[in-house]
Scaffold this motif. Structure first.
Motif, PDB file in Angstrom:
ATOM      1  N   ASN A 259     -53.033  -1.765 -12.426  1.00 45.63           N
ATOM      2  CA  ASN A 259     -54.409  -1.546 -11.963  1.00 45.63           C
ATOM      3  C   ASN A 259     -54.502  -1.271 -10.471  1.00 45.63           C
ATOM      4  N   GLY A 260     -53.379  -0.909  -9.865  1.00 48.89           N
ATOM      5  CA  GLY A 260     -53.394  -0.476  -8.472  1.00 48.89           C
ATOM      6  C   GLY A 260     -53.519  -1.613  -7.478  1.00 48.89           C
ATOM      7  N   ALA A 261     -53.242  -2.842  -7.935  1.00 46.07           N
ATOM      8  CA  ALA A 261     -53.365  -4.002  -7.056  1.00 46.07           C
ATOM      9  C   ALA A 261     -51.989  -4.654  -6.863  1.00 46.07           C
ATOM     10  N   THR A 262     -51.964  -5.682  -6.023  1.00 48.35           N
ATOM     11  CA  THR A 262     -50.721  -6.408  -5.726  1.00 48.35           C
ATOM     12  C   THR A 262     -50.937  -7.882  -6.036  1.00 48.35           C
ATOM     13  N   PRO A 263     -49.977  -8.528  -6.700  1.00 49.46           N
ATOM     14  CA  PRO A 263     -50.105  -9.976  -6.912  1.00 49.46           C
ATOM     15  C   PRO A 263     -49.852 -10.712  -5.585  1.00 49.46           C
ATOM     16  N   ALA A 264     -50.877 -11.405  -5.087  1.00 52.25           N
ATOM     17  CA  ALA A 264     -50.771 -12.030  -3.756  1.00 52.25           C
ATOM     18  C   ALA A 264     -49.697 -13.119  -3.656  1.00 52.25           C
ATOM     19  N   PRO A 265     -49.435 -13.898  -4.721  1.00 53.51           N
ATOM     20  CA  PRO A 265     -48.451 -14.981  -4.556  1.00 53.51           C
ATOM     21  C   PRO A 265     -47.025 -14.486  -4.283  1.00 53.51           C
ATOM     22  N   LEU A 266     -46.653 -13.332  -4.860  1.00 50.74           N
ATOM     23  CA  LEU A 266     -45.259 -12.876  -4.802  1.00 50.74           C
ATOM     24  C   LEU A 266     -44.806 -12.675  -3.357  1.00 50.74           C
ATOM     25  N   GLY A 267     -43.872 -13.512  -2.913  1.00 44.23           N
ATOM     26  CA  GLY A 267     -43.358 -13.413  -1.547  1.00 44.23           C
ATOM     27  C   GLY A 267     -44.217 -14.117  -0.505  1.00 44.23           C
ATOM     28  N   TYR A 268     -45.360 -14.683  -0.940  1.00 45.92           N
ATOM     29  CA  TYR A 268     -46.225 -15.394   0.005  1.00 45.92           C
ATOM     30  C   TYR A 268     -45.532 -16.678   0.468  1.00 45.92           C
ATOM     31  N   ARG A 269     -45.205 -16.755   1.736  1.00 46.58           N
ATOM     32  CA  ARG A 269     -44.444 -17.897   2.283  1.00 46.58           C
ATOM     33  C   ARG A 269     -43.208 -18.201   1.436  1.00 46.58           C
ATOM     34  N   GLY A 270     -42.624 -17.162   0.870  1.00 43.93           N
ATOM     35  CA  GLY A 270     -41.404 -17.326   0.085  1.00 43.93           C
ATOM     36  C   GLY A 270     -41.618 -17.720  -1.365  1.00 43.93           C
ATOM     37  N   TYR A 271     -42.877 -17.743  -1.819  1.00 46.55           N
ATOM     38  CA  TYR A 271     -43.134 -18.071  -3.236  1.00 46.55           C
ATOM     39  C   TYR A 271     -42.499 -16.986  -4.113  1.00 46.55           C
ATOM     40  N   PRO A 272     -41.748 -17.405  -5.173  1.00 41.95           N
ATOM     41  CA  PRO A 272     -40.916 -16.424  -5.889  1.00 41.95           C
ATOM     42  C   PRO A 272     -41.576 -15.653  -7.031  1.00 41.95           C
ATOM     43  N   LYS A 273     -42.802 -15.982  -7.432  1.00 46.66           N
ATOM     44  CA  LYS A 273     -43.390 -15.363  -8.617  1.00 46.66           C
ATOM     45  C   LYS A 273     -44.770 -14.784  -8.304  1.00 46.66           C
ATOM     46  N   SER A 274     -45.401 -14.170  -9.331  1.00 47.07           N
ATOM     47  CA  SER A 274     -46.664 -13.449  -9.130  1.00 47.07           C
ATOM     48  C   SER A 274     -47.898 -14.247  -9.522  1.00 47.07           C
ATOM     49  N   VAL A 275     -47.685 -15.457 -10.050  1.00 48.49           N
ATOM     50  CA  VAL A 275     -48.802 -16.286 -10.501  1.00 48.49           C
ATOM     51  C   VAL A 275     -48.332 -17.739 -10.434  1.00 48.49           C
ATOM     52  N   CYS A 276     -49.262 -18.681 -10.370  1.00 48.78           N
ATOM     53  CA  CYS A 276     -48.893 -20.099 -10.471  1.00 48.78           C
ATOM     54  C   CYS A 276     -49.281 -20.592 -11.863  1.00 48.78           C
ATOM     55  N   THR A 277     -48.366 -21.313 -12.502  1.00 41.84           N
ATOM     56  CA  THR A 277     -48.615 -21.873 -13.846  1.00 41.84           C
ATOM     57  C   THR A 277     -48.305 -23.370 -13.769  1.00 41.84           C
ATOM     58  N   SER A 278     -49.338 -24.185 -13.839  1.00 39.90           N
ATOM     59  CA  SER A 278     -49.186 -25.625 -13.589  1.00 39.90           C
ATOM     60  C   SER A 278     -49.507 -26.394 -14.868  1.00 39.90           C
ATOM     61  N   VAL A 279     -48.485 -27.013 -15.429  1.00 46.24           N
ATOM     62  CA  VAL A 279     -48.585 -27.631 -16.753  1.00 46.24           C
ATOM     63  C   VAL A 279     -48.733 -29.157 -16.636  1.00 46.24           C
ATOM     64  N   ASN A 280     -49.696 -29.735 -17.368  1.00 52.19           N
ATOM     65  CA  ASN A 280     -49.869 -31.188 -17.524  1.00 52.19           C
ATOM     66  C   ASN A 280     -49.979 -31.925 -16.189  1.00 52.19           C
ATOM     67  N   GLU A 281     -48.916 -32.667 -15.784  1.00 51.19           N
ATOM     68  CA  GLU A 281     -48.996 -33.469 -14.554  1.00 51.19           C
ATOM     69  C   GLU A 281     -48.784 -32.626 -13.299  1.00 51.19           C
ATOM     70  N   VAL A 282     -48.551 -31.327 -13.467  1.00 53.10           N
ATOM     71  CA  VAL A 282     -48.436 -30.445 -12.296  1.00 53.10           C
ATOM     72  C   VAL A 282     -49.841 -30.147 -11.783  1.00 53.10           C
ATOM     73  N   ILE A 283     -50.069 -30.463 -10.515  1.00 50.63           N
ATOM     74  CA  ILE A 283     -51.387 -30.297  -9.908  1.00 50.63           C
ATOM     75  C   ILE A 283     -51.631 -28.833  -9.546  1.00 50.63           C
ATOM     76  N   CYS A 284     -50.634 -28.223  -8.904  1.00 49.64           N
ATOM     77  CA  CYS A 284     -50.769 -26.820  -8.487  1.00 49.64           C
ATOM     78  C   CYS A 284     -49.407 -26.260  -8.104  1.00 49.64           C
ATOM     79  N   HIS A 285     -49.362 -24.918  -7.917  1.00 48.02           N
ATOM     80  CA  HIS A 285     -48.161 -24.203  -7.443  1.00 48.02           C
ATOM     81  C   HIS A 285     -46.965 -24.335  -8.376  1.00 48.02           C
TER      82      HIS A 285
END
Ligand code: MF3
Ligand code: CO
Ligand code: CO
Length: 296
Positions: free
Chosen positions: A97-123
Motif C-alpha cells: 500500500n505504498g507505506a513503510t512499517p515504522a517499527p522495522l529498524g526503529y532503535r534496532g527493533y527487528p520486526k515490522s509489528v509488535c505482538t504481545s501475548v498474555n503476560e507480555v505488556i508491550c514490544h
C-alpha cells in the motif's frame, strides 16, 4: 481554553500566519483553528508540534491504512498461527500500500509489528511461537505513509477466552474509551491519566507506568508524553491540532514490569495478564477525532 492560550488568539484572518509559512492566516493555521502564536507557544514551551489541517488529513490517511491492516490480519488470529506469520502479513500489506512499517529498524527493533501475548505488556517480538487456544494477543501497528505516522493497537482473543482474559481485555478497552471521552480543548493532559487510573484501579487492575502514550505525526514518538496515571506537573492544556496516542497498558495483577534479555519484550513481574488498546487522536474544536478509528 486555558489562560495561557487565550491571550495568543488575537490575529485576524487576512494577516500573514505567524507560523512563518508566508500564507494568510485563514489559509494556514486557522484551518484547524490554530493561531500561529499558539503553534509557536506550544513548540517553545512544551516542544509540541501542533498539526495543521493538511497534516491531519495525511495522518488520517495513514491511520486508515493502519485500520485496513488490522482487517487484513484478523481472519488469521486463530490457534496455531505463529506470531511471525502475523509480522509477514503486516509487513507485506503495508509495503503493497505504498507505506513503510515504522517499527522495522526503529532503535534496532527487528520486526515490522509488535505482538504481545498474555503476560507480555508491550514490544513483543514476532517469532515462531504459535498462538494457543485461550491466549490473548496485542497487535500494535504503526505505518508511515507520505512521511506521516499513525499508531494503533488492539488486543484479541485466540479461541475461547478465560474469565481473566475477558476481564483484562474489557477493562483496558474501557480505559481507552473513558480517556477518549474527556479529550477536548480546555481539558488537561492529566485528565486523561486520571480517568484511566481511576477506572483501572476501581476494577482491581493496575496501570503500567514505564510506557506512555506520545505525540505523533511527523515522527513516531514526539512530545508530549501521555501518562496513563495522574502525575504532578502534568498540566498541559489540550488545544486543537494536538495529535497524540492514548494507549493504556493495564495489568490484571501488579503494575511492575521488567524487560527480557532480548532488550525489547516487556512482561509483568508477577506473570499476570496484560492488555492494551491504542488509538491516534487529534484534539478538535469540539472534542476529539480518532485518526485510527475502530469500535471500542
Ligand atoms: N507502537 C509502539 C507505541 O505504541 C512503539 C513500538 S516501538 C518498536 O508507541 F520499536 F517496538 F516498534
Ligand atoms: Co504508540
Ligand atoms: Co503503538
Amino acid at each position: 481554553m486555558s489562560e495561557d492560550s487565550s491571550k495568543f488568539m488575537m490575529i485576524s484572518r487576512n494577516d500573514p500566519c505567524s507560523c512563518g509559512s508566508g500564507k494568510k492566516y485563514k489559509k494556514c493555521c486557522s484551518a484547524t483553528g490554530i493561531p500561529g502564536e499558539l503553534t509557536d507557544l506550544y513548540w517553545r514551551k512544551y516542544q509540541i508540534r501542533l498539526k495543521n489541517e493538511s497534516d491531519i488529513s495525511a495522518i488520517r490517511q495513514c491511520g486508515a491504512l493502519v485500520i485496513k491492516t488490522f482487517k487484513e490480519i484478523e481472519p488469521y488470529l486463530k490457534p496455531g498461527i505463529a506470531t511471525d506469520e502475523i509480522n509477514t502479513i503486516v509487513h507485506e500489506f503495508t509495503i503493497k500500500n505504498g507505506a513503510t512499517p515504522a517499527p522495522l529498524g526503529y532503535r534496532g527493533y527487528p520486526k515490522s509489528v509488535c505482538t504481545s501475548v498474555n503476560e507480555v505488556i508491550c514490544h513483543g517480538i514476532p517469532s515462531n511461537r504459535k498462538l494457543e487456544n485461550g491466549d490473548i494477543i496485542n497487535v500494535d501497528i504503526t505505518s508511515i505513509l507520505n512521511g506521516y505516522y499513525a499508531d494503533a493497537n488492539q488486543t484479541y482473543f485466540i479461541g475461547t477466552p478465560s474469565a481473566d482474559a475477558q476481564k483484562i481485555v474489557s477493562v483496558s478497552k474501557q480505559c481507552l474509551k473513558e480517556a477518549a471521552s474527556v479529550v477536548r480543548p480546555g481539558c488537561y493532559l492529566n485528565d486523561i491519566g486520571r480517568v484511566i487510573q481511576k477506572y483501572a484501579e476501581s476494577q482491581g487492575c493496575s496501570v503500567v507506568r514505564e510506557f506512555v502514550g506520545h505525540g505523533i505525526g511527523y515522527e513516531f514518538h514526539e512530545a508530549p508524553q501521555v501518562l496513563h496515571y495522574v502525575a504532578q506537573g502534568n498540566d498541559i492544556p489540550l488545544v486543537p491540532g494536538m495529535v497524540f496516542t492514548i494507549e493504556p497498558m493495564i495489568n490484571l495483577g501488579k503494575r511492575e514490569s521488567r524487560v527480557l534479555s532480548d532488550g525489547w519484550t516487556v512482561v509483568t513481574q508477577d506473570g499476570s495478564l496484560s492488555a492494551q488498546f491504542e488509538q491516534t487522536i487529534v484534539v478538535t474544536e469540539s472534542g476529539m477525532e480518532s485518526l485510527t478509528p475502530y469500535e471500542l
